[in-house]
Design a protein around this motif. Structure first.
Motif, PDB file in Angstrom:
ATOM      1  N   LYS A   1       1.013  -1.242   0.174  1.00 54.59           N
ATOM      2  CA  LYS A   1       0.056   0.107  -0.014  1.00 54.59           C
ATOM      3  C   LYS A   1       0.881   1.117  -0.036  1.00 54.59           C
ATOM      4  O   LYS A   1       2.199   0.975   0.425  1.00 54.59           O
ATOM      5  CB  LYS A   1      -1.061  -0.107   1.162  1.00 54.59           C
ATOM      6  N   PRO A   2       0.296   2.313  -0.578  1.00 55.56           N
ATOM      7  CA  PRO A   2       1.206   3.522  -0.510  1.00 55.56           C
ATOM      8  C   PRO A   2       1.778   3.949   0.955  1.00 55.56           C
ATOM      9  O   PRO A   2       0.821   3.628   2.083  1.00 55.56           O
ATOM     10  CB  PRO A   2       0.122   4.567  -1.090  1.00 55.56           C
ATOM     11  N   CYS A   3       2.689   4.704   0.914  1.00 54.86           N
ATOM     12  CA  CYS A   3       3.188   5.307   2.568  1.00 54.86           C
ATOM     13  C   CYS A   3       2.511   6.161   2.619  1.00 54.86           C
ATOM     14  O   CYS A   3       2.045   7.101   1.887  1.00 54.86           O
ATOM     15  CB  CYS A   3       4.584   5.485   2.478  1.00 54.86           C
ATOM     16  N   SER A   4       2.189   6.487   3.840  1.00 56.20           N
ATOM     17  CA  SER A   4       1.631   7.619   4.438  1.00 56.20           C
ATOM     18  C   SER A   4       2.123   8.955   4.099  1.00 56.20           C
ATOM     19  O   SER A   4       3.434   8.876   4.356  1.00 56.20           O
ATOM     20  CB  SER A   4       0.954   7.527   6.016  1.00 56.20           C
ATOM     21  N   PRO A   5       1.660  10.055   3.938  1.00 61.56           N
ATOM     22  CA  PRO A   5       2.626  11.185   3.641  1.00 61.56           C
ATOM     23  C   PRO A   5       3.163  11.978   4.909  1.00 61.56           C
ATOM     24  O   PRO A   5       4.299  12.215   4.700  1.00 61.56           O
ATOM     25  CB  PRO A   5       1.570  12.179   2.977  1.00 61.56           C
ATOM     26  N   LYS A   6       2.845  11.567   5.948  1.00 61.31           N
ATOM     27  CA  LYS A   6       3.168  12.268   7.242  1.00 61.31           C
ATOM     28  C   LYS A   6       3.764  11.116   8.127  1.00 61.31           C
ATOM     29  O   LYS A   6       3.264   9.988   8.081  1.00 61.31           O
ATOM     30  CB  LYS A   6       2.097  12.995   8.186  1.00 61.31           C
ATOM     31  N   ALA A   7       4.896  11.463   8.867  1.00 64.85           N
ATOM     32  CA  ALA A   7       5.613  10.299   9.552  1.00 64.85           C
ATOM     33  C   ALA A   7       4.698  10.296  11.050  1.00 64.85           C
ATOM     34  O   ALA A   7       4.258  11.408  11.486  1.00 64.85           O
ATOM     35  CB  ALA A   7       7.028  10.808   9.945  1.00 64.85           C
ATOM     36  N   LYS A   8       4.458   9.185  11.591  1.00 61.26           N
ATOM     37  CA  LYS A   8       3.591   9.013  12.666  1.00 61.26           C
ATOM     38  C   LYS A   8       4.234   9.397  13.956  1.00 61.26           C
ATOM     39  O   LYS A   8       5.581   9.115  13.913  1.00 61.26           O
ATOM     40  CB  LYS A   8       2.980   7.692  12.875  1.00 61.26           C
ATOM     41  N   LYS A   9       3.877  10.062  14.956  1.00 60.12           N
ATOM     42  CA  LYS A   9       4.544  10.623  15.962  1.00 60.12           C
ATOM     43  C   LYS A   9       4.447   9.378  17.182  1.00 60.12           C
ATOM     44  O   LYS A   9       3.455   8.571  17.009  1.00 60.12           O
ATOM     45  CB  LYS A   9       3.886  11.653  16.871  1.00 60.12           C
ATOM     46  N   THR A  10       5.575   9.116  17.823  1.00 59.47           N
ATOM     47  CA  THR A  10       5.595   8.181  19.011  1.00 59.47           C
ATOM     48  C   THR A  10       4.508   8.719  20.166  1.00 59.47           C
ATOM     49  O   THR A  10       4.288   9.831  20.136  1.00 59.47           O
ATOM     50  CB  THR A  10       6.911   7.913  19.457  1.00 59.47           C
ATOM     51  N   ARG A  11       4.230   7.939  21.189  1.00 60.91           N
ATOM     52  CA  ARG A  11       3.480   8.163  22.199  1.00 60.91           C
ATOM     53  C   ARG A  11       4.006   9.434  22.935  1.00 60.91           C
ATOM     54  O   ARG A  11       3.307  10.128  23.658  1.00 60.91           O
ATOM     55  CB  ARG A  11       3.178   6.929  23.178  1.00 60.91           C
TER      56      ARG A  11
END
Length: 145
Positions: free
Chosen positions: A129-139
């Protein structure tokens, strides 16, 4: 005049209640009735065709269920996402891999758990699947404004 209105209202209410009761009485079965063939064959004896969507390439559709000399059309549904090629097969998937910068996709593989409707399934599959445009933040990270 007031009594005529009351009687008319009472008759209308009684008619509505009897109509609703007859609708409920004529309804048979549960939520899976429309997807079962009406033949006397068991699931093992029945051969199921591929689900063909009514419109487009996903959503509600029909599949053929054949047993002995009888063929029925039964309702089915094709999910509108990346699983549509493997919708009749259930897989256990691992976690998504890291994003490939060249193709901008991430991949994961799955192993077959079970086949629905006697489908012919691959023992292992790879999906992307395509990569998400934003990097996910850690908790632990906080928003900064």
């Amino acid at each position: 005049m007031r009594s005529l209105f009351s009687v008319t209202l009472l008759l209308l209410l009684a008619l509505t209640l009897t109509t609703e009761a007859s609708k409920r009485k004529n309804h048979k079965g549960g939520k899976h009735d429309k997807s079962r063939p009406t033949s006397e064959c068991s699931a093992a004896e029945t051969q199921y065709g591929k689900c063909v969507p009514e419109q487009g390439d996903c959503g509600d559709g029909l599949r053929e269920a054949t047993c002995k000399d009888r063929t029925d059309k039964i309702h089915c549904k094709i999910p509108c996402n990346w699983k549509k090629d493997i919708s009749d097969c259930k897989y256990k998937f691992g976690p998504w891999g890291s994003c490939d910068a060249v193709t901008n996709t991430k991949n994961r593989s799955g192993t077959l758990k079970r086949a629905l409707f006697n489908a012919e399934c691959q023992t292992t599959v790879k999906v992307s699947k395509p990569c998400s445009p934003k990097a996910k933040k850690t908790r632990g990270e906080k928003k900064t404004n």
